[in-house]
Design an enzyme around this catalytic site. Structure first.
Site, short mmCIF file in Angstrom:
data_model
loop_
_atom_site.label_atom_id
_atom_site.label_comp_id
_atom_site.label_asym_id
_atom_site.label_seq_id
_atom_site.Cartn_x
_atom_site.Cartn_y
_atom_site.Cartn_z
N HIS A 115 116.09 93.72 -6.22
CA HIS A 115 115.35 93.15 -7.45
C HIS A 115 115.51 94.56 -8.29
O HIS A 115 115.52 95.91 -7.97
CB HIS A 115 113.95 93.07 -7.10
CG HIS A 115 112.87 92.60 -8.18
ND1 HIS A 115 112.32 93.54 -9.01
CD2 HIS A 115 112.63 91.30 -8.48
CE1 HIS A 115 111.77 92.75 -9.84
NE2 HIS A 115 111.69 91.48 -9.86
N ASP A 192 111.27 96.79 0.64
CA ASP A 192 110.70 95.92 -0.39
C ASP A 192 110.31 94.63 0.31
O ASP A 192 111.34 93.90 0.73
CB ASP A 192 111.53 95.71 -1.40
CG ASP A 192 111.20 94.82 -2.60
OD1 ASP A 192 109.83 94.10 -2.08
OD2 ASP A 192 111.76 94.63 -3.57
N CYS A 363 115.62 88.78 -12.28
CA CYS A 363 115.58 90.21 -12.20
C CYS A 363 116.48 90.73 -11.05
O CYS A 363 116.19 91.84 -10.34
CB CYS A 363 114.16 90.76 -11.71
SG CYS A 363 113.02 90.22 -13.15
C1 PLP Z 1 112.05 91.39 -3.79
C2 PLP Z 1 111.22 91.75 -5.04
N1 PLP Z 1 110.89 92.75 -5.45
C3 PLP Z 1 109.98 93.31 -6.27
C4 PLP Z 1 109.44 92.45 -7.12
C5 PLP Z 1 108.73 92.58 -8.16
O1 PLP Z 1 107.44 92.27 -7.79
P1 PLP Z 1 106.24 92.25 -9.19
O2 PLP Z 1 106.74 91.95 -10.29
O3 PLP Z 1 104.97 91.44 -8.59
O4 PLP Z 1 105.87 93.78 -9.22
C6 PLP Z 1 109.96 90.91 -6.87
C7 PLP Z 1 109.46 89.99 -7.57
O5 PLP Z 1 109.82 88.95 -7.81
C8 PLP Z 1 110.73 90.54 -5.91
O6 PLP Z 1 111.09 89.37 -5.32
#
Ligand code: PLP
Length: 406
Positions: A115, A192, A363
């Site tokens: 992401h 993550d 993203c």
């Molecule tokens: C794998 C992963 N990492 C990070 C994020 C970022 O999450 P947040 O927007 O809640 O900070 C997401 C959100 O879609 C995600 O799916």
């Protein structure tokens, strides 16, 4: 077993087929009630008041932290830090590790599945430190290449930061294997866990990662809150991320000393009402049992995989045998391959039938580039989804396909 009735959004929208839980999950009544209860019965700022109401809100905040500690099997209470979201957790790590741990020439390993939060936070560090970002490659199904990963290491490698479950493909990564390899070389590991923590049991001690981040809003909890788990002995070596109230022991113009963990990393008034709500989401999930959550998810996944076969013009991305909760696909003309139905058209037509999916790059632009598509349609499941949701979705998708692809 139906969990739908626990989520009031579905009594307010009885026809809604919500297939966008990877973006954010709906909230069970117990979480909604928790926020109302806190605000109407216990509300006062934490840590600062020498009066009963403030003491109560402080103890409820700490109880929430304990629940999270237990939920992911962290060894110590101090290892659970509240952030704004997973993005902030990753930025906190990139920033503090850059200050205390990285020097010019050092290398970070991430994967091609990440992401943006786990890409851009490191790129920002490159603006003031000459660090190199190396990327674990994937095959056409999004499987990480472990041999290539091993070859990325050099004597400059300092951090491995990678996702547990791809938010685009739903692929589950065997992160334990990657962590174990990095640990042999004394490399810091960051996981993550956004799309994993809501899908199956997590045991950070068993994983043996140094850090694990996730967002409350993807775990049936309130928005505006994230969790950063960090091993106590590693957290203790890092400088605070932000300065302000609560993170200090004492302040003078000449010298400031910092608070103990976890408060050292929680500058300013934290989202304590939301933390209480997340604690209730965890009670809810723990009562169901995360193994049952996984089984429910897999039942939906298997049904979706079977029914998708009825549509000949669908291309599903990722490893179909190692998926949880997420299916990314495009509708395409099999002959020309490139002439697919635009994902936005698919989403708009589904929305007319009250079916909510997400489309775009999710993203994860570098991953989409690797898959050679500008965007995908992504359906993702939550506890409240039922087989009938999948059926309704597939039936409508078939009609869309018939309309666009002859
Ligand atoms: C794998 C992963 N990492 C990070 C994020 C970022 O999450 P947040 O927007 O809640 O900070 C997401 C959100 O879609 C995600 O799916």
């Amino acid at each position: 077993m139906s969990y739908k009735r626990d989520f009031p959004i579905f009594s307010n929208h009885p026809d809604l087929v919500y297939l966008d839980s990877a973006a954010s999950t709906q909230k069970p009544q117990i979480v909604i009630d928790a926020e109302i209860e806190f605000l109407s019965k216990h509300y006062a700022n934490i840590h600062r008041g020498l009066y009963k109401l403030s003491e109560k809100s402080t103890s409820l905040y700490d109880e929430a932290r304990e629940k999270i500690q237990k939920f992911i099997n962290a060894k110590y209470f101090e290892e659970i830090i509240f952030t704004r979201n997973a993005t902030e957790g990753l930025n906190l790590l990139a920033t503090t590790l850059a200050k205390d741990y990285l020097t010019d020439g050092d290398e970070i390993i991430i994967s091609n599945l990440e992401h943006h939060a786990n890409i851009v936070s490191w790129q920002l560090i490159q603006k003031f430190k000459k660090i190199k970002i190396k990327v674990i490659p994937i095959d056409e199904n999004g499987n990480l290449d472990f041999e290539a990963f091993k070859n990325l290491f050099s004597n400059k490698t300092k951090i491995v930061s990678m996702t547990y479950v791809s938010n685009v493909l739903g692929n589950i990564i065997d992160v334990k294997k990657y962590i174990a390899f990095a640990k042999q070389k004394n490399i810091i590991t960051i996981i993550d866990g956004c799309q994993a923590v809501n899908s199956f049991p997590i045991d950070v001690q068993d994983l043996d990662c140094d850090f694990f981040v996730f967002s409350s809003h993807k775990l049936y909890g309130p928005t505006g809150l994230g969790v950063l788990y960090g091993k106590k002995q590693v957290l203790e070596t890092l400088l605070p991320y932000q300065g302000g109230g609560d993170m200090i022991a004492s302040v003078s113009f000449e010298n400031t000393t910092f608070n103990v963990l976890p408060y050292k990393f929680e500058a300013g008034t934290p989202a304590f009402v939301q933390a209480y709500g997340l604690g209730k989401a965890i009670d809810y999930l723990s009562n169901i049992g995360m193994k049952n959550v996984f089984n429910h998810n897999q039942k939906l996944m298997n049904h979706a995989k079977d029914r998708i076969k009825e549509i000949d013009s669908i291309r599903v991305f990722g490893n179909v045998d190692k998926k949880v909760g997420i299916i990314s696909f495009i509708l395409e003309d099999k002959k020309s391959k490139t002439n697919f139905v635009h994902p936005h058209d698919v989403a708009s037509l589904l929305d007319e039938k009250n079916i909510a999916i997400r489309v775009g790059h999710h993203c994860a632009e570098p991953l989409l580039k690797c898959l050679k598509v500008p965007g995908t349609c992504r359906m993702s499941f939550g506890l409240y989804n039922e087989i009938s949701d999948i059926d309704k979705f597939i039936d409508e998708l078939k009609k869309i396909k018939e309309f666009f692809v002859k």
